[in-house]
Design a protein around this motif. Structure first.
Motif, PDB file in Angstrom:
ATOM      1  N   ALA A   1      14.419  -2.438  -1.408  1.00  0.00           N
ATOM      2  CA  ALA A   1      13.744  -3.386  -0.543  1.00  0.00           C
ATOM      3  C   ALA A   1      12.765  -4.307  -1.263  1.00  0.00           C
ATOM      4  O   ALA A   1      12.479  -5.384  -0.807  1.00  0.00           O
ATOM      5  N   SER A   2      12.317  -3.896  -2.437  1.00  0.00           N
ATOM      6  CA  SER A   2      11.180  -4.619  -2.985  1.00  0.00           C
ATOM      7  C   SER A   2      11.527  -5.828  -3.848  1.00  0.00           C
ATOM      8  O   SER A   2      10.694  -6.689  -4.039  1.00  0.00           O
TER       9      SER A   2
ATOM     10  N   ARG B   1       5.533  -3.055  10.601  1.00  0.00           N
ATOM     11  CA  ARG B   1       6.012  -4.231   9.867  1.00  0.00           C
ATOM     12  C   ARG B   1       5.850  -5.511  10.705  1.00  0.00           C
ATOM     13  O   ARG B   1       5.398  -6.543  10.218  1.00  0.00           O
TER      14      ARG B   1
ATOM     15  N   ASN C   1      13.009  -4.419   6.225  1.00  0.00           N
ATOM     16  CA  ASN C   1      13.411  -3.057   5.896  1.00  0.00           C
ATOM     17  C   ASN C   1      12.340  -2.107   5.382  1.00  0.00           C
ATOM     18  O   ASN C   1      12.624  -0.958   5.107  1.00  0.00           O
ATOM     19  N   SER C   2      11.103  -2.579   5.257  1.00  0.00           N
ATOM     20  CA  SER C   2      10.073  -1.610   4.885  1.00  0.00           C
ATOM     21  C   SER C   2       8.715  -2.045   5.420  1.00  0.00           C
ATOM     22  O   SER C   2       8.511  -3.204   5.764  1.00  0.00           O
TER      23      SER C   2
ATOM     24  N   ARG D   1       7.157   1.977   2.932  1.00  0.00           N
ATOM     25  CA  ARG D   1       7.978   3.012   3.558  1.00  0.00           C
ATOM     26  C   ARG D   1       9.108   2.365   4.349  1.00  0.00           C
ATOM     27  O   ARG D   1       8.927   1.299   4.937  1.00  0.00           O
ATOM     28  N   PRO D   2      10.290   3.005   4.389  1.00  0.00           N
ATOM     29  CA  PRO D   2      11.405   2.379   5.094  1.00  0.00           C
ATOM     30  C   PRO D   2      11.142   2.266   6.601  1.00  0.00           C
ATOM     31  O   PRO D   2      10.494   3.128   7.186  1.00  0.00           O
ATOM     32  N   THR D   3      11.641   1.180   7.201  1.00  0.00           N
ATOM     33  CA  THR D   3      11.533   1.049   8.654  1.00  0.00           C
ATOM     34  C   THR D   3      12.798   1.579   9.327  1.00  0.00           C
ATOM     35  O   THR D   3      12.787   1.896  10.492  1.00  0.00           O
TER      36      THR D   3
END
Ligand SMILES: Nc1ncnc2c1ncn2[C@@H]1O[C@H](COP(=O)(O)OP(=O)(O)OP(=O)(O)O)[C@@H](O)[C@H]1O
Ligand SMILES: [Mg+2]
Length: 611
Positions: A400-401, A455, A588-589, A594-596
């Motif tokens: 995701a990053s 988020r 997505n995070s 942290r993941p959503t």
């Protein structure tokens, strides 16, 4: 070739050496307060302007200095506290290095006024860049007042490294609290920009703890007291129910000196064992007194790290002392045993479960409505016709990053978000009141509702601070907020940013505020608690991560404003949450990574079933 080595002029050498002792306004606060304590003062007042960047001043009613000492005290290695190296191991004073005032005089403008009881007049000295500018007799009460002005005025690079006022003020308050806790019998006050935020009458340690950490701890602490020939431990630890999610209220003092020690902290944590969760932190204020010969306090210029002659004994001793205190006040979970016993005594539990009973149960209406209701939510392939869902690129869900991944995921999810138009009936299922199951033809997603909402709020707040103000919902019944003086100072610094995020919070008397409004679309059922948690989280972030003040605030508010796990959502709420999530720039995070949501592929499932 000419020789190249020359001695640095004193003021430059002092400036360099000062770097170790005086890093920020709070370092001067610590040094000046400790000097006042060492001078035997019973009343110590701290004045701060502009978070200490403009002024740190300490006045005391201690011993004062002679005219000669008043000049001498700014010299490097000038001290009245030790005469030889052996003295170091019998030290009972806070200071001994003889460099705090020399360091301060090298990097700021300093004004000293001091008078001994026996002297007629006081001495006033003005000094900057390590050079005395002026010396004159003045009228002043017995004791000493030292004002440090414009820290780093002559070292612009270091001045630029200072953090925001909120961050620097937090350090100032931390240092103030440490000294004030260590000497509860001394009167301390702290005046910030002309407003007195702490006014601590001398008294018992417990009284001081309540003054500083909040009266909340009244009746919620147990006393620790163990004495041996080798060392004494005393102080207070919080009952397990007061353990917090952040490690704010934890203090060790060795011979009255505040120290940091992960090792000893572990000893305390061990004593609590199963009484608290592994992710919560108990409050403690513990004093360890032992023969100074058993400790080396000279391992670091700020003296916050020390070395014990025998660390293991101290560890074992602290653990035992805290355990003993907790057990003595019967905080060990005896209640649970009682509860168990009474449950065991219930009729239903004592009787065997027979087939007859089973059919009586499954025939009941409660059982049937429950199972039918569940069946109504069964995944029906007819409901999952969102063909375009299968088009999303799995690789984009991982990593995701990286900016590239963010971009792909965004593009792919735009088509998704249109799928969540409320008119369209997508069968969404909430699991454990925590996850939303989102099915499609080739895969399904498990969305974490709290992370997803975090988020969404984060991106909205971000837009708000970048100039698109967030709308506010006015509170029908404005709540008032009573804070500790330390938290008050932090909240005051945060108010302008919070306002831009949609909070209307107004000062209301000493250490009190009224919350008039909160950002629209946020979980505001308990706005008071949200602000308290934001402060708590803000402190937590600022000690563990190097984030900008604004980023910390955004993350804290987002984390606190998000709907919780365990909250049941309506179909409509789930739809809205998903469409908002997939409209985010980085769906997505959460901001902290942290993941959503997680994605599960049909193909992978089939493999697991051996198909
Ligand atoms: N508030 C005060 N009242 C009376 N004397 C003081 C005060 N502040 C400083 N002094 C005198 O000035 C001396 C120098 O102070 P300084 O803080 O620089 O060194 P120190 O306290 O001896 O050691 P350290 O550098 O470890 O703090 C002290 O030893 C003390 O004699
Ligand atoms: Mg000192």
């Amino acid at each position: 070739m000419p020789d190249r080595i020359s001695l640095l002029p004193d003021n430059i050498a002092n400036q360099i050496a000062a770097g170790e002792v005086i890093q920020r306004p709070a370092s001067a606060v610590k040094e000046l307060l400790e000097n006042a304590v060492d001078a035997g003062a019973t009343e110590i007042k701290l004045f701060i302007n502009d978070a200490g960047k403009a002024l740190v001043q300490v006045t005391d009613n201690g011993s004062g200095m002679s005219e000669t000492d008043a000049r001498m005290c700014f010299e490097r290695h000038a001290t009245s506290k030790i005469k030889n190296i052996d003295d170091l191991f019998h030290i009972r004073t806070m200071g001994f290095r003889g460099e705090a005032l020399a360091s301060i005089a090298a990097v700021a403008q300093v004004e000293l006024r001091t008078k001994r009881d026996t002297d007629e007049t006081a001495t006033c000295i003005e000094i900057e860049n390590s050079a005395v500018l002026k010396q004159s007799p003045v009228a002043a009460p017995t004791g000493t007042s030292i004002a440090m002005k414009n820290l780093f005025f002559n070292v612009p690079a270091r001045r630029n490294f200072l953090k925001s006022n909120a961050a620097e003020m937090r350090h100032v308050i931390d240092e103030f609290m440490r000294v004030a806790l260590a000497f509860p019998e001394i009167f301390f006050s702290l005046t910030n920009n002309g407003q007195e935020v702490f006014h601590l009458e001398g008294g018992s340690l417990k009284g001081r703890i309540l003054q500083l950490l909040g009266t909340y701890y009244n009746a919620k602490v147990v006393s620790v007291k163990e004495e041996t020939d080798y060392l004494n431990v005393y102080g207070f630890v919080g009952k397990p129910e007061t353990a917090k999610r952040t490690r704010g209220d934890q203090y060790f003092f060795v011979n009255n000196r505040f120290i940091k020690s992960a090792y000893l902290n572990h000893a305390v944590m061990n004593a609590y064992q199963s009484m608290i969760g592994s992710d919560s932190f108990p409050m403690y204020v513990l004093f360890i007194d032992l023969n100074p010969e058993q400790v080396d306090v000279n391992v670091h210029p700020t003296k916050q790290e020390i070395k014990f002659e025998d660390e293991k004994i101290v560890y074992a001793f602290i653990q035992a002392a805290v355990k003993h205190a907790l057990a003595q006040f019967s905080i060990t979970p005896t209640l649970d045993f009682e509860l168990n016993a009474s449950i065991q005594g219930l009729d239903a539990i004592q009787q065997p479960f027979t087939d007859e009973k089973r059919s009586a149960t499954t025939g009941s209406t409660i059982f049937q409505t429950f199972t039918e209701a569940n069946q109504a939510h069964k995944i029906d392939p007819g409901h999952t016709e969102l063909k375009h869902w299968s088009s999303y690129d799995q690789s984009s869900l991982k990593g995701a990053s990286t900016p590239a991944a963010e971009k792909t995921s965004k593009e792919n999810f735009y088509s998704l978000s249109s799928a969540f138009a409320p008119a369209e009936a997508v069968a969404l299922i909430q699991i454990f009141s925590t996850y939303i199951l989102v099915p499609s033809a080739e895969n399904f997603l498990l969305v974490h509702q709290q992370a997803a909402h975090e988020r969404i709020i984060y991106e909205r707040l971000m837009a708000a601070v970048e100039g698109r103000p967030m709308s506010t919902q006015q509170s029908l019944f404005p709540t008032s907020l009573q804070l500790s003086p330390g938290d008050t100072a932090i909240l005051q610094e945060l108010l302008p940013d919070l306002q831009q995020m949609g909070y209307i919070i107004e000062p209301f008397g000493t250490n009190a505020f009224v919350i008039q409004g909160t950002p629209a679309d946020m979980n505001s059922s308990n706005e008071k608690e949200v602000i308290e948690k934001v402060l708590e989280q803000y402190k937590h972030f600022s000690s563990e991560l190097k984030l900008s003040k604004r980023e910390m605030l955004l993350r804290s508010v987002a984390a606190q404003g998000a709907i919780r796990s365990g909250v049941t959502l309506s179909e409509r709420e789930m739809q809205n949450l998903l469409s908002d999530l997939f409209a985010c720039a980085v769906p997505n995070s959460t901001a902290s990574g942290r993941p959503t949501y997680l994605e599960f592929k049909k193909e992978a499932l089939e493999k697991m079933f051996g198909r």
